[in-house]
Scaffold this active site. Structure first.
Site, PDB file in Angstrom:
ATOM      1  N   LYS A  13       0.783  -1.028  -0.007  1.00  0.00           N
ATOM      2  CA  LYS A  13      -0.169   0.351  -0.232  1.00  0.00           C
ATOM      3  C   LYS A  13       0.852   1.234  -0.370  1.00  0.00           C
ATOM      4  CE  LYS A  13      -2.311  -0.856   4.289  1.00  0.00           C
ATOM      5  NZ  LYS A  13      -1.384  -2.041   4.278  1.00  0.00           N
ATOM      6  N   ARG A  88      -9.252   1.522   9.078  1.00  0.00           N
ATOM      7  CA  ARG A  88      -8.862  -0.020   9.250  1.00  0.00           C
ATOM      8  C   ARG A  88      -9.878  -1.063  10.049  1.00  0.00           C
ATOM      9  NH1 ARG A  88      -2.690   0.912   9.082  1.00  0.00           N
ATOM     10  NH2 ARG A  88      -1.808  -1.172   8.974  1.00  0.00           N
ATOM     11  N   ARG A 127      12.178  -6.246   3.682  1.00  0.00           N
ATOM     12  CA  ARG A 127      11.815  -4.771   3.735  1.00  0.00           C
ATOM     13  C   ARG A 127      13.034  -4.306   5.662  1.00  0.00           C
ATOM     14  NH1 ARG A 127       6.518  -1.826   4.800  1.00  0.00           N
ATOM     15  NH2 ARG A 127       6.422  -2.892   6.913  1.00  0.00           N
ATOM     16  N   ARG A 139      12.126  -0.984  11.264  1.00  0.00           N
ATOM     17  CA  ARG A 139      10.074  -0.458  12.090  1.00  0.00           C
ATOM     18  C   ARG A 139      10.302  -1.652  12.905  1.00  0.00           C
ATOM     19  NH1 ARG A 139       5.124   0.093   8.171  1.00  0.00           N
ATOM     20  NH2 ARG A 139       4.445  -0.913   9.962  1.00  0.00           N
ATOM     21  N   ARG A 150      -0.682  -7.879  13.439  1.00  0.00           N
ATOM     22  CA  ARG A 150      -0.645  -6.994  12.416  1.00  0.00           C
ATOM     23  C   ARG A 150      -1.886  -7.715  11.466  1.00  0.00           C
ATOM     24  NH1 ARG A 150       4.218  -5.403  10.335  1.00  0.00           N
ATOM     25  NH2 ARG A 150       3.927  -4.355   9.023  1.00  0.00           N
TER      26      ARG A 150
HETATM   27  P1  ADP Z   1       1.036  -2.293   8.381  1.00  0.00           P
HETATM   28  O1  ADP Z   1       2.699  -2.149   7.023  1.00  0.00           O
HETATM   29  O2  ADP Z   1       0.703  -2.633   8.516  1.00  0.00           O
HETATM   30  O3  ADP Z   1      -0.072  -1.756   6.637  1.00  0.00           O
HETATM   31  P2  ADP Z   1       1.548   0.655   8.372  1.00  0.00           P
HETATM   32  O4  ADP Z   1       2.222   1.689   8.671  1.00  0.00           O
HETATM   33  O5  ADP Z   1       0.250   1.427   8.122  1.00  0.00           O
HETATM   34  O6  ADP Z   1       1.557  -0.850   8.998  1.00  0.00           O
HETATM   35  O7  ADP Z   1       1.001   1.099  10.304  1.00  0.00           O
HETATM   36  C1  ADP Z   1       1.701   0.971  11.509  1.00  0.00           C
HETATM   37  C2  ADP Z   1       0.814   0.043  12.849  1.00  0.00           C
HETATM   38  O8  ADP Z   1       0.103   1.805  12.912  1.00  0.00           O
HETATM   39  C3  ADP Z   1      -0.418  -0.699  12.777  1.00  0.00           C
HETATM   40  O9  ADP Z   1      -0.186  -1.935  12.548  1.00  0.00           O
HETATM   41  C4  ADP Z   1      -1.450   0.226  13.959  1.00  0.00           C
HETATM   42  O10 ADP Z   1      -0.367  -0.220  14.892  1.00  0.00           O
HETATM   43  C5  ADP Z   1      -1.096   1.439  13.626  1.00  0.00           C
HETATM   44  N1  ADP Z   1      -1.818   2.297  12.762  1.00  0.00           N
HETATM   45  C6  ADP Z   1      -1.557   2.599  11.712  1.00  0.00           C
HETATM   46  N2  ADP Z   1      -2.881   3.195  10.557  1.00  0.00           N
HETATM   47  C7  ADP Z   1      -3.813   3.374  12.367  1.00  0.00           C
HETATM   48  C8  ADP Z   1      -5.169   2.611  12.079  1.00  0.00           C
HETATM   49  N3  ADP Z   1      -6.153   3.045  10.486  1.00  0.00           N
HETATM   50  N4  ADP Z   1      -5.991   2.068  13.129  1.00  0.00           N
HETATM   51  C9  ADP Z   1      -5.270   1.632  14.129  1.00  0.00           C
HETATM   52  N5  ADP Z   1      -3.807   1.871  14.113  1.00  0.00           N
HETATM   53  C10 ADP Z   1      -3.459   2.057  13.140  1.00  0.00           C
END
Ligand code: ADP
Length: 193
Positions: A13, A88, A127, A139, A150
């Site tokens: 994404k 989400r 990554r 990360r 996740r």
């Molecule tokens: P991913 O690679 O898992 O898609 P992101 O960078 O989008 O990772 O998000 C990393 C973390 O940030 C998530 O695992 C969560 O803890 C938090 N997070 C991000 N966006 C949201 C959201 N919309 N609602 C709740 N938690 C979120």
């Protein structure tokens, strides 16, 4: 144009959202990036979110809805935006619809990136390895243990959005297993269709 990129962690994404944002000249809004910035800056939101994020869980709806409400009110979002990592949960999706409704606007499309589960762990480990090789710090949640949480959160909380947006006639699904440039072409093709 107001778009959502939807898909499991590691689906690509972020990669696609950044490139698509450049092609369309609109901002990419990543709640993950915003939350990581808040953690780094040590803000109140960052302090609340840090442990949950590290474990791979979801930050509270209240926090992320607040962050997005503030962000889409910024002038650079007037011409549209690409949401990456938000919504989400069904509650976040409903809040977004309401936010857009009060602005007299709607979402144009929701692009779902479909990727095999087995590929996700490999991508995330890769990554982390590449970040280390480049001299950076991976990360905190890019490890097998946090990925399990996740993925669990994705299937339990986020996957129901596929049905939610399908019912709205907004869902467009594409094959996220293809090379990056092919996925980008698929996205452009379906937005033109
Ligand atoms: P991913 O690679 O898992 O898609 P992101 O960078 O989008 O990772 O998000 C990393 C973390 O940030 C998530 O695992 C969560 O803890 C938090 N997070 C991000 N966006 C949201 C959201 N919309 N609602 C709740 N938690 C979120």
């Amino acid at each position: 144009m107001k778009l959502i990129l939807l898909g499991p962690p590691g689906a690509g994404k972020g990669t696609q959202a950044v490139e698509l944002a450049k092609r369309r000249g609109i901002p990419q809004l990543s709640t993950g990036d915003m939350l990581r910035a808040a953690v780094k800056a040590g803000t109140e939101i960052g302090r609340k979110a840090e442990a949950v994020m590290k474990a791979g869980g979801l930050v509270s709806d209240e926090i992320v809805i607040g962050i997005i409400a503030d962000r889409i009110a910024e002038p650079d979002c007037a011409g549209g935006f690409i949401l990456d990592g938000f919504p989400r949960t069904l509650k976040q999706a409903a809040a977004l619809d309401e936010l857009l409704d009060t602005k007299g606007t709607i979402l144009d499309a929701v692009i779902e990136l479909k990727v095999d589960d087995e590929a996700l762990l490999a991508r995330i480990e890769n990554r982390a390895r590449e970040t280390i090789a480049a001299g950076g710090t991976p990360r905190a949640d890019d490890n097998a243990e946090a990925l399990k949480t996740r993925l669990w959160a994705y299937y339990k909380e986020t996957a129901p959005l596929i049905g939610y947006y399908f019912a709205q006639g907004k869902l467009k699904s594409i094959n996220g297993m293809a090379p990056i440039a092919d996925v980008a072409r698929q996205i452009d093709a379906l937005l033109e269709a």
